[in-house]
Design an enzyme around this catalytic site. Structure first.
Site, PDB file in Angstrom:
ATOM      1  N   GLY A   8       0.826  -1.207   0.000  1.00  0.00           N
ATOM      2  CA  GLY A   8       0.000   0.000   0.000  1.00  0.00           C
ATOM      3  C   GLY A   8       0.861   1.259   0.000  1.00  0.00           C
ATOM      4  N   GLY A  11      -0.623   4.613  -0.947  1.00  0.00           N
ATOM      5  CA  GLY A  11      -1.810   5.091  -0.243  1.00  0.00           C
ATOM      6  C   GLY A  11      -1.503   6.287   0.651  1.00  0.00           C
ATOM      7  N   GLN A  12      -2.498   6.670   1.437  1.00  0.00           N
ATOM      8  CA  GLN A  12      -2.369   7.883   2.246  1.00  0.00           C
ATOM      9  C   GLN A  12      -1.192   7.778   3.230  1.00  0.00           C
ATOM     10  OE1 GLN A  12      -5.422   8.681   5.131  1.00  0.00           O
ATOM     11  NE2 GLN A  12      -5.014  10.885   5.182  1.00  0.00           N
ATOM     12  N   ARG A  36      -1.838  -1.446  -8.504  1.00  0.00           N
ATOM     13  CA  ARG A  36      -2.462  -1.154  -9.799  1.00  0.00           C
ATOM     14  C   ARG A  36      -1.550  -0.361 -10.725  1.00  0.00           C
ATOM     15  NH1 ARG A  36      -7.118  -0.629  -6.634  1.00  0.00           N
ATOM     16  NH2 ARG A  36      -8.290  -2.565  -6.782  1.00  0.00           N
ATOM     17  N   TYR A 139     -15.212  -2.977   7.631  1.00  0.00           N
ATOM     18  CA  TYR A 139     -13.871  -2.434   7.889  1.00  0.00           C
ATOM     19  C   TYR A 139     -13.475  -2.715   9.343  1.00  0.00           C
ATOM     20  CZ  TYR A 139     -10.282   1.218   8.503  1.00  0.00           C
ATOM     21  OH  TYR A 139      -9.133   1.911   8.784  1.00  0.00           O
ATOM     22  N   LYS A 143     -10.614  -5.059  10.936  1.00  0.00           N
ATOM     23  CA  LYS A 143      -9.543  -4.521  11.794  1.00  0.00           C
ATOM     24  C   LYS A 143      -9.465  -5.278  13.117  1.00  0.00           C
ATOM     25  CE  LYS A 143      -7.620  -1.410   9.192  1.00  0.00           C
ATOM     26  NZ  LYS A 143      -6.315  -1.746   8.605  1.00  0.00           N
TER      27      LYS A 143
END
Ligand code: SER
Length: 310
Positions: A8, A11-12, A36, A139, A143
């Protein structure tokens, strides 16, 4: 030193954690993986990875001599509710593959959990480190399952898995995608561009937040902590501030006096936000490995506006 692999990475969190790790350990010590789209420019090691693919993951870990994995690839809360099956596949499929690959190679693992791991029945004020966790989003279910699975691998197999429960993360490098706390990032772009913002959460919705430089520092500090000082290993509550949309708008108005905020509440994200803590107790993180945020609300707002305003 064995190298570090980040899933990731675009990502952020990853887009700021990777540079922080490269600065600390050297560009060649960190492998950033993408799923991707290959990053257009990247100075260090970059590899394609579907992190649910155990074989590909194993090949990468062996080829680069990886010793630590920061597993950040995941779907966020609102996107997860739109496609729960995909959220489970991505979040749990990848975590299981990473845990197995890490176990076989004795890698350390960082797993980010979230305020989303709490839910109805959790005390919402000063939410304790150890408390009732019955989240009602996919989500949150992924988690809390991830927290348990990481603890299981630590106890059962001796895997050095560690993790944090992040609050909403505010950043200017890469926008979050599909989270409930995203308003706290969007508001800055709209304040600077339009002088106004329409918020999808109600004015008085209080949630924990943290500025990204503190979030990346927390991850690195936890992974570098002396294991002897850790009673918990996974899922440390960490926070830096708790804020409502109205209070965040007030803090922005200190710099942009004409800024206005309106509200058009999205019932799905509002319900999710209301099931999450108003304020977390992060005293265990402070006591066990010295956690302390550097940015409060005023400091974060000033820096965000400066960085985004150029
Ligand atoms: N920022 C995340 C979300 O809103 C919570 O961890 O989904």
């Amino acid at each position: 030193m064995r190298k570090i692999l980040v899933t990731g990475a675009q990502g952020q969190i990853g887009s700021e954690l990777v540079p922080a790790l490269r600065q600390r350990h050297g560009a060649e010590a960190v492998v950033a993986t993408f799923h991707r789209k290959r990053p257009e420019s990247d100075e260090g090691l970059v590899e394609h990875l579907d992190s649910t693919d155990t074989r590909q993951l194993g090949d990468l870990l062996d080829r680069h001599g990886i010793g630590t994995i920061y597993h950040l690839a995941a779907m966020l809360s609102a996107t997860g509710e739109a496609d729960p099956q995909a959220a489970w596949d991505v979040n749990m499929g990848s975590l299981y593959a990473v845990l197995e690959a890490a176990r076989a190679r004795d890698c350390a693992l960082f797993f980010p959990s979230s305020i989303g791991a709490f839910g109805p029945g959790t005390p919402l004020d000063d939410t304790p480190q150890d408390t009732l966790q019955r989240p009602n989003t996919i989500y949150g279910v992924s988690k809390v399952s991830g927290e348990l699975l990481c603890d299981y691998y630590a106890h059962r197999f001796g895997l050095d898995a560690r993790g944090l429960r992040y609050p909403g993360l505010i950043s200017y490098v890469t926008p979050p995608g599909g989270g409930t706390t995203d308003y706290a990032v969007e508001i800055f772009y709209h304040a600077l561009r339009d002088g106004r913002y329409t918020c999808f959460l109600a004015a008085d919705t209080r949630l924990d937040m943290m500025y990204m430089p503190d979030a990346t520092r927390a991850a690195i500090a936890l992974m570098e902590a002396d294991p002897a000082t850790l009673t918990h290993r996974n899922a440390f509550n960490v926070t830096a501030m708790n804020v409502t949309p109205a209070e965040l708008a007030d803090a922005i108005r200190v710099h942009i006096p004409n800024f206005t905020i309106a509200y058009d509440v999205d019932p799905v994200r509002q319900a999710i936000a209301e099931s999450w803590p108003n304020s977390m107790d992060d005293s265990e993180a402070r006591a066990q490995w010295g956690w302390a945020p550097k940015y409060d609300l005023a400091g974060m707002v000033a820096d965000m506006l400066e960085k985004l305003g150029g």
